[in-house]
Design a protein around this motif. Sequence first.
Motif: not given
Length: 144
Positions: A98-101, A119-120, A124-130
């Motif tokens: 997972n790239y976020q929660g 609360v997030w 740091n992944t390409e998917k998160a930036f997209r």
Amino acid sequence: MRKTIVTAAGPNMAPILTAISLPSFASFAMRHSYKMQVTYVPEDDADRWSAIAKSVRWQKLRLIRSALEQSDVVVWFDADVLVCRTDIDILDSLDATNYQGLVLHSVPSENRTNPNTGVWVVKNTEKAFRFLDAALEIGMPTGR
């Protein structure tokens, strides 16, 4: 690993953030090697869904994205969050794939449970930036 806690408050929430929330963030940060990034914004919102509220709340995305450029992981805590447990790193609750929660927000009176960005955790992944870029491009929705 570079880890950052990010938070922000306007004038109305600043005393709460400073006196109550920040000490709990600092304790958590120290225990789990996070640096802290605290932003005080110049405006507050009297009406939660006013145009000013949207712009102040919407800054969260930009602050997270900016911190993520310098970190492997960013944890956002709203100014009214209180970290009650410091023995476990919140990052450990996020599966490696997972790239976020997000925290789940339960509202029994409205018979709903929904994600809450108060609360997030973001890696740091390409998917998160997209994702963050797409959300910024789409913009703040109207209403709830």
